[in-house]
Design a protein around this motif. Sequence first.
Motif, PDB file in Angstrom:
ATOM      1  N   PHE A  92      56.407 -46.460 -13.531  1.00  0.00           N
ATOM      2  CA  PHE A  92      56.095 -47.439 -14.573  1.00  0.00           C
ATOM      3  C   PHE A  92      55.107 -46.869 -15.589  1.00  0.00           C
ATOM      4  CE2 PHE A  92      57.080 -50.400 -10.916  1.00  0.00           C
ATOM      5  CZ  PHE A  92      58.343 -50.715 -11.378  1.00  0.00           C
ATOM      6  N   LYS A  93      54.018 -46.333 -15.112  1.00  0.00           N
ATOM      7  CA  LYS A  93      53.016 -45.780 -16.029  1.00  0.00           C
ATOM      8  C   LYS A  93      53.473 -44.448 -16.604  1.00  0.00           C
ATOM      9  CE  LYS A  93      48.062 -45.215 -16.690  1.00  0.00           C
ATOM     10  NZ  LYS A  93      48.269 -44.305 -17.798  1.00  0.00           N
ATOM     11  N   PHE A  94      54.089 -43.601 -15.771  1.00  0.00           N
ATOM     12  CA  PHE A  94      54.493 -42.290 -16.266  1.00  0.00           C
ATOM     13  C   PHE A  94      55.487 -42.429 -17.419  1.00  0.00           C
ATOM     14  CE2 PHE A  94      57.134 -38.562 -16.594  1.00  0.00           C
ATOM     15  CZ  PHE A  94      56.214 -37.535 -16.557  1.00  0.00           C
ATOM     16  N   ASN A  95      56.502 -43.255 -17.250  1.00  0.00           N
ATOM     17  CA  ASN A  95      57.519 -43.391 -18.292  1.00  0.00           C
ATOM     18  C   ASN A  95      56.970 -44.085 -19.532  1.00  0.00           C
ATOM     19  OD1 ASN A  95      59.380 -42.104 -16.690  1.00  0.00           O
ATOM     20  ND2 ASN A  95      60.433 -43.953 -16.039  1.00  0.00           N
ATOM     21  N   THR A  96      55.983 -44.962 -19.356  1.00  0.00           N
ATOM     22  CA  THR A  96      55.331 -45.577 -20.508  1.00  0.00           C
ATOM     23  C   THR A  96      54.574 -44.534 -21.317  1.00  0.00           C
ATOM     24  OG1 THR A  96      55.108 -47.702 -19.368  1.00  0.00           O
ATOM     25  CG2 THR A  96      53.648 -47.317 -21.240  1.00  0.00           C
ATOM     26  N   ASP A  97      53.909 -43.633 -20.603  1.00  0.00           N
ATOM     27  CA  ASP A  97      53.125 -42.588 -21.275  1.00  0.00           C
ATOM     28  C   ASP A  97      53.978 -41.421 -21.752  1.00  0.00           C
ATOM     29  OD1 ASP A  97      50.889 -44.089 -20.710  1.00  0.00           O
ATOM     30  OD2 ASP A  97      50.290 -42.895 -18.957  1.00  0.00           O
ATOM     31  N   ASN A  98      55.155 -41.236 -21.134  1.00  0.00           N
ATOM     32  CA  ASN A  98      55.997 -40.064 -21.441  1.00  0.00           C
ATOM     33  C   ASN A  98      57.452 -40.482 -21.647  1.00  0.00           C
ATOM     34  OD1 ASN A  98      53.923 -37.742 -20.600  1.00  0.00           O
ATOM     35  ND2 ASN A  98      53.900 -39.289 -18.993  1.00  0.00           N
ATOM     36  N   PRO A  99      57.735 -41.280 -22.671  1.00  0.00           N
ATOM     37  CA  PRO A  99      59.099 -41.808 -22.843  1.00  0.00           C
ATOM     38  C   PRO A  99      60.162 -40.736 -23.046  1.00  0.00           C
ATOM     39  CG  PRO A  99      57.753 -42.207 -24.805  1.00  0.00           C
ATOM     40  CD  PRO A  99      56.824 -41.749 -23.731  1.00  0.00           C
ATOM     41  N   GLU A 100      59.790 -39.586 -23.560  1.00  0.00           N
ATOM     42  CA  GLU A 100      60.762 -38.512 -23.792  1.00  0.00           C
ATOM     43  C   GLU A 100      61.067 -37.721 -22.531  1.00  0.00           C
ATOM     44  OE1 GLU A 100      62.283 -38.347 -26.715  1.00  0.00           O
ATOM     45  OE2 GLU A 100      61.046 -40.082 -27.236  1.00  0.00           O
ATOM     46  N   GLU A 101      60.265 -37.920 -21.501  1.00  0.00           N
ATOM     47  CA  GLU A 101      60.449 -37.186 -20.240  1.00  0.00           C
ATOM     48  C   GLU A 101      60.790 -38.154 -19.110  1.00  0.00           C
ATOM     49  OE1 GLU A 101      60.292 -33.913 -20.261  1.00  0.00           O
ATOM     50  OE2 GLU A 101      59.750 -33.904 -22.381  1.00  0.00           O
ATOM     51  N   ARG A 102      61.471 -39.223 -19.424  1.00  0.00           N
ATOM     52  CA  ARG A 102      61.694 -40.326 -18.481  1.00  0.00           C
ATOM     53  C   ARG A 102      62.290 -39.852 -17.159  1.00  0.00           C
ATOM     54  NH1 ARG A 102      65.670 -44.665 -17.876  1.00  0.00           N
ATOM     55  NH2 ARG A 102      67.023 -43.494 -19.283  1.00  0.00           N
ATOM     56  N   VAL A 103      61.714 -40.364 -16.061  1.00  0.00           N
ATOM     57  CA  VAL A 103      62.182 -40.073 -14.706  1.00  0.00           C
ATOM     58  C   VAL A 103      62.705 -41.377 -14.106  1.00  0.00           C
ATOM     59  CG1 VAL A 103      61.504 -39.297 -12.389  1.00  0.00           C
ATOM     60  CG2 VAL A 103      60.554 -38.171 -14.424  1.00  0.00           C
ATOM     61  N   ILE A 104      63.816 -41.300 -13.392  1.00  0.00           N
ATOM     62  CA  ILE A 104      64.417 -42.490 -12.794  1.00  0.00           C
ATOM     63  C   ILE A 104      64.559 -42.311 -11.288  1.00  0.00           C
ATOM     64  CG2 ILE A 104      65.678 -43.167 -14.872  1.00  0.00           C
ATOM     65  CD1 ILE A 104      68.191 -41.895 -13.625  1.00  0.00           C
ATOM     66  N   GLN A 105      64.699 -43.429 -10.602  1.00  0.00           N
ATOM     67  CA  GLN A 105      64.957 -43.413  -9.166  1.00  0.00           C
ATOM     68  C   GLN A 105      66.451 -43.648  -8.955  1.00  0.00           C
ATOM     69  OE1 GLN A 105      62.558 -46.250  -6.969  1.00  0.00           O
ATOM     70  NE2 GLN A 105      62.383 -44.842  -5.259  1.00  0.00           N
ATOM     71  N   VAL A 106      67.047 -42.859  -8.059  1.00  0.00           N
ATOM     72  CA  VAL A 106      68.487 -42.990  -7.829  1.00  0.00           C
ATOM     73  C   VAL A 106      68.808 -43.395  -6.393  1.00  0.00           C
ATOM     74  CG1 VAL A 106      69.155 -41.415  -9.686  1.00  0.00           C
ATOM     75  CG2 VAL A 106      68.652 -40.485  -7.413  1.00  0.00           C
ATOM     76  N   MET A 107      67.791 -43.427  -5.538  1.00  0.00           N
ATOM     77  CA  MET A 107      67.971 -43.883  -4.161  1.00  0.00           C
ATOM     78  C   MET A 107      66.630 -44.351  -3.629  1.00  0.00           C
ATOM     79  SD  MET A 107      69.174 -41.687  -0.799  1.00  0.00           S
ATOM     80  CE  MET A 107      68.946 -42.308   0.870  1.00  0.00           C
ATOM     81  N   VAL A 108      66.578 -45.580  -3.159  1.00  0.00           N
ATOM     82  CA  VAL A 108      65.362 -46.120  -2.561  1.00  0.00           C
ATOM     83  C   VAL A 108      65.433 -45.917  -1.048  1.00  0.00           C
ATOM     84  CG1 VAL A 108      63.998 -48.190  -2.147  1.00  0.00           C
ATOM     85  CG2 VAL A 108      65.078 -47.845  -4.373  1.00  0.00           C
ATOM     86  N   ILE A 109      64.431 -45.269  -0.494  1.00  0.00           N
ATOM     87  CA  ILE A 109      64.350 -45.074   0.953  1.00  0.00           C
ATOM     88  C   ILE A 109      63.347 -46.052   1.558  1.00  0.00           C
ATOM     89  CG2 ILE A 109      63.691 -43.468   2.791  1.00  0.00           C
ATOM     90  CD1 ILE A 109      64.860 -41.205   1.093  1.00  0.00           C
ATOM     91  N   ASN A 110      62.185 -46.178   0.947  1.00  0.00           N
ATOM     92  CA  ASN A 110      61.194 -47.167   1.385  1.00  0.00           C
ATOM     93  C   ASN A 110      61.397 -48.449   0.592  1.00  0.00           C
ATOM     94  OD1 ASN A 110      60.118 -45.321   3.135  1.00  0.00           O
ATOM     95  ND2 ASN A 110      58.120 -45.200   2.174  1.00  0.00           N
ATOM     96  N   ASP A 111      62.035 -49.424   1.216  1.00  0.00           N
ATOM     97  CA  ASP A 111      62.304 -50.687   0.532  1.00  0.00           C
ATOM     98  C   ASP A 111      61.004 -51.402   0.174  1.00  0.00           C
ATOM     99  OD1 ASP A 111      64.260 -52.928  -0.163  1.00  0.00           O
ATOM    100  OD2 ASP A 111      62.964 -53.936   1.282  1.00  0.00           O
TER     101      ASP A 111
END
Length: 344
Positions: A92-111
Amino acid sequence: MNTRHTIRALVAGTALSLSGFAAHAQDTKVSFVLDWAWQAMHGPFLIALDKGYYEDEGLDVTIDRGFGSGDTISKVASGAYDIGFAEGTGLFKFNTDNPEERVIQVMVINDQSPTGVISMADAGISEPGDLIGKKISATQNEATVLTWPVVAKLHDLDPEGVEFLFVEPNLRDAMVLQGQANATFGFATTTVLNMVGTGLDLDEIGYTTFAEWGLKPYSSGILIKASYAEEHPEVVKGFVKATMKGLIEMLEDPEEGLALLKKREPLVDAEVEAARWELAKELSIVTPDVIENGISEVDPERFATAARQIAEAYGITLTPESENYFDPSFLPPLEDRRVPDAAK
């Protein structure tokens, strides 16, 4: 067999061998970084690696230990690693601060996150109100400290009602053990087992999570730079599929994963890591939602609610919809994501 037949057999065998070598040589190299030093949580990845599940997907995977989820996210965003395993709320904070380097989650292991409150069992801390008037050992600006006001607000409590004793991370547990603090904030799967490692029995330790108190963001999982996922969708899909197989097998029977962990990192305490895995299952992996809906089945409403709570804690403005941070398109079918009966 005459000489001509022998030569033909050798040539055929060599061709098959070279064919297999060529196929293996074409495997896509994937660098994968963990969230921390080797622990039981990493058993699923070792199973997938050892049993060739990544190789079956055409991937040549190397795995390195991590140095914290924030560091892992930064390394994935910079391209130093292709894929990471880390705490998803950091996006949440990383992508707000770095919109051009956006990181996404593709699999949740810890629900659910195992983050919460750890104390001695006789401290009598089981509800948020029990913390009021207590001394809490913590590390300044850590996520648990920042999110405490959100938890307090959910229960109509004054967040200033606790006294934080700010210390270095390696001193937090000791302050509880020495009676200088009533409790500490942190990952229960880390702190509780650290305390067990000092000779305490598990029933001498009290722990509860912020998730149990209403703060329920989705937690650790597989993270990838958004641009990498767009450019290499088959790599991502194959990695997630293989990892899911390793996770299911670890849930069915953790012994293999724990043995591989000990082989990879001989200094780990096998008994402590076995207990850590069971605690992680209890608090984070095999939750009621996961049992009912399957692994990595994200509810958009729950995600958006938690995102707004985290944004409030960090004082940031964000678009809370799950599609900005989580992409389920790389997941295997739901039938391959069901919790095995042995793990329920």
